[in-house]
Scaffold this active site. Structure first.
Site, PDB file in Angstrom:
ATOM      1  CB  SER A 137      -1.012  -3.767 -13.873  1.00 19.86           C
ATOM      2  OG  SER A 137      -0.433  -4.393 -14.928  1.00 19.86           O
ATOM      3  CE1 TYR A 150       0.364  -8.741 -11.380  1.00 10.70           C
ATOM      4  CE2 TYR A 150       0.170  -7.719 -13.529  1.00 10.70           C
ATOM      5  CZ  TYR A 150       0.500  -7.746 -12.128  1.00 10.70           C
ATOM      6  OH  TYR A 150       1.089  -6.510 -11.727  1.00 10.70           O
TER       7      TYR A 150
HETATM    8  P1  NAD Z   1       7.309  -6.900  -5.168  1.00  6.55           P
HETATM    9  O1  NAD Z   1       7.206  -8.253  -5.576  1.00  6.55           O
HETATM   10  O2  NAD Z   1       8.598  -6.237  -5.056  1.00  6.55           O
HETATM   11  O3  NAD Z   1       6.417  -6.693  -3.803  1.00  6.55           O
HETATM   12  C1  NAD Z   1       5.210  -7.278  -3.587  1.00  6.55           C
HETATM   13  C2  NAD Z   1       4.924  -7.014  -1.865  1.00  6.55           C
HETATM   14  O4  NAD Z   1       3.780  -7.758  -1.837  1.00  6.55           O
HETATM   15  C3  NAD Z   1       5.881  -7.570  -1.103  1.00  6.55           C
HETATM   16  O5  NAD Z   1       5.934  -6.642   0.021  1.00  6.55           O
HETATM   17  C4  NAD Z   1       5.140  -8.988  -0.589  1.00  6.55           C
HETATM   18  O6  NAD Z   1       5.275  -9.037   0.851  1.00  6.55           O
HETATM   19  C5  NAD Z   1       3.864  -8.682  -0.759  1.00  6.55           C
HETATM   20  N1  NAD Z   1       2.663  -9.425  -0.639  1.00  6.55           N
HETATM   21  C6  NAD Z   1       2.787 -10.534  -1.561  1.00  6.55           C
HETATM   22  N2  NAD Z   1       1.718 -11.539  -1.419  1.00  6.55           N
HETATM   23  C7  NAD Z   1       1.201 -10.891  -0.147  1.00  6.55           C
HETATM   24  C8  NAD Z   1      -0.028 -11.212   0.564  1.00  6.55           C
HETATM   25  N3  NAD Z   1      -0.517 -12.336   0.489  1.00  6.55           N
HETATM   26  N4  NAD Z   1      -0.467 -10.317   1.655  1.00  6.55           N
HETATM   27  C9  NAD Z   1       0.492  -9.431   1.918  1.00  6.55           C
HETATM   28  N5  NAD Z   1       1.287  -8.878   1.240  1.00  6.55           N
HETATM   29  C10 NAD Z   1       1.869  -9.794   0.162  1.00  6.55           C
HETATM   30  O7  NAD Z   1       6.078  -6.315  -6.284  1.00  6.55           O
HETATM   31  P2  NAD Z   1       6.043  -4.958  -6.779  1.00  6.55           P
HETATM   32  O8  NAD Z   1       6.795  -4.785  -8.091  1.00  6.55           O
HETATM   33  O9  NAD Z   1       6.666  -3.822  -5.855  1.00  6.55           O
HETATM   34  O10 NAD Z   1       4.642  -4.606  -6.956  1.00  6.55           O
HETATM   35  C11 NAD Z   1       3.670  -4.056  -5.928  1.00  6.55           C
HETATM   36  C12 NAD Z   1       2.332  -3.841  -6.812  1.00  6.55           C
HETATM   37  O11 NAD Z   1       2.483  -3.090  -7.844  1.00  6.55           O
HETATM   38  C13 NAD Z   1       1.561  -5.240  -7.155  1.00  6.55           C
HETATM   39  O12 NAD Z   1       0.343  -5.189  -6.848  1.00  6.55           O
HETATM   40  C14 NAD Z   1       1.914  -5.359  -8.522  1.00  6.55           C
HETATM   41  O13 NAD Z   1       0.938  -6.063  -9.212  1.00  6.55           O
HETATM   42  C15 NAD Z   1       1.864  -3.851  -8.909  1.00  6.55           C
HETATM   43  N6  NAD Z   1       2.466  -3.592 -10.141  1.00  6.55           N
HETATM   44  C16 NAD Z   1       4.095  -3.664 -10.360  1.00  6.55           C
HETATM   45  C17 NAD Z   1       4.496  -3.465 -11.630  1.00  6.55           C
HETATM   46  C18 NAD Z   1       5.955  -3.776 -11.681  1.00  6.55           C
HETATM   47  O14 NAD Z   1       6.614  -3.497 -12.796  1.00  6.55           O
HETATM   48  N7  NAD Z   1       6.895  -4.060 -10.982  1.00  6.55           N
HETATM   49  C19 NAD Z   1       3.577  -3.054 -12.704  1.00  6.55           C
HETATM   50  C20 NAD Z   1       2.632  -2.921 -12.524  1.00  6.55           C
HETATM   51  C21 NAD Z   1       1.890  -3.235 -11.331  1.00  6.55           C
END
Ligand code: NAD
Length: 245
Positions: A137, A150
């Site tokens: 991230s 986080y």
């Molecule tokens: P999201 O909330 O849309 O999806 C998260 C996913 O994680 C879902 O499928 C959920 O079921 C799953 N999840 C949550 N807790 C879980 C657990 N205990 N066991 C198994 N699965 C679990 O989030 P996103 O934005 O798609 O993020 C995906 C990844 O990318 C994350 O690691 C997030 O930190 C990272 N990320 C996202 C962003 C952003 O701007 N959206 C930026 C940097 C990093």
């Protein structure tokens, strides 16, 4: 289609957190390149219906809680091989992460959960090389006053990625991470709706827009292909230039 539709033919991929957001885009992308994909995540509140992002794609969805050792072993006991692991499971608890039990919960999913799944996958991936991509991230690089857990988990992901890259290299397993900027998914819904914060983020993003899950999925896909065969231990920003600004 950005990549050839056969480049991952015959490959088996597991995407944790693959049921929505970035993970679902990665699942679609890898399936479109010929991989057999399992998208695993927490069971959705409304059940596994066709209304889910992957509902009508034919991609297999599975229940998985990366913070629960039994859940991880149950899923891995069903796998008959693995070439690609993408760790997208992640949570954020903006404003609540100064409470130690919430802090622990976020670390348990984002950091320990990623380590747990990498460890479970190691023997399977090592049978014929393999690729792991973790989700870092922008908060791998700087702090977040409202999200200390986080940020700590994502700083940890960068170091975990480098450490596992060293540890797994002799088995032919490459371990890299992508560090997305601000991507429009359910995880950032509150931020997208906060006009002031959203405007400030966009002002610092040279490419001037929120990222799409597909923007990240394309780079993850590249890291999973032989085109990245000399890359390991890298943390690759996919941020519209945010870090450079
Ligand atoms: P999201 O909330 O849309 O999806 C998260 C996913 O994680 C879902 O499928 C959920 O079921 C799953 N999840 C949550 N807790 C879980 C657990 N205990 N066991 C198994 N699965 C679990 O989030 P996103 O934005 O798609 O993020 C995906 C990844 O990318 C994350 O690691 C997030 O930190 C990272 N990320 C996202 C962003 C952003 O701007 N959206 C930026 C940097 C990093």
């Amino acid at each position: 289609m950005t990549f050839d539709s056969t480049v991952l033919q015959g490959k088996k991929a597991l995407i944790t957190g693959g049921t929505q957001g970035i993970g679902a885009a990665v699942a679609r992308q890898l399936a479109g390149m010929g991989a057999r994909v399992i998208a695993a995540g927490l069971p959705p509140a409304g059940g596994w219906t066709e209304d889910l992002p992957l509902g009508k794609t034919g991609i297999r969805m599975a229940a998985l809680d990366v913070s629960d050792p039994h859940s991880v072993s149950r899923l891995f006991s069903e796998l008959d091989g693995l070439d690609i692991l993408v760790n997208c499971a992640g949570i954020i608890r903006r404003g609540a992460e100064h409470e130690v039990d919430v802090f622990e919960q976020v670390i348990a999913v984002n950091l320990t959960g990623t380590m747990r799944v990498c460890s479970a996958a190691r023997a399977l991936l090592g049978q014929d090389g393999g690729a792991i991509v973790n989700l870092a991230s922008m908060l791998s690089f700087f702090g977040g006053a409202l999200v200390p857990a986080y940020a700590a988990s994502k700083g940890g992901i960068a170091q975990l990625t480098r450490s596992l890259a060293l540890a797994y290299a002799a088995e032919g397993i490459r371990v890299n991470a992508v560090a997305p900027g601000w991507i429009a998914t359910p995880l950032t819904q509150a931020l997208q709706e906060d006009e002031e914060r959203s405007r400030a983020l966009l002002q610092r993003t040279p490419l001037g827009r929120w990222g799409k899950p597909e923007d990240v999925a394309h780079v993850v896909a590249f890291l999973c292909t032989p085109a990245a065969s000399f890359m390991t231990g890298a943390v690759v920003p996919v941020d519209g230039g945010y870090l450079a600004a």
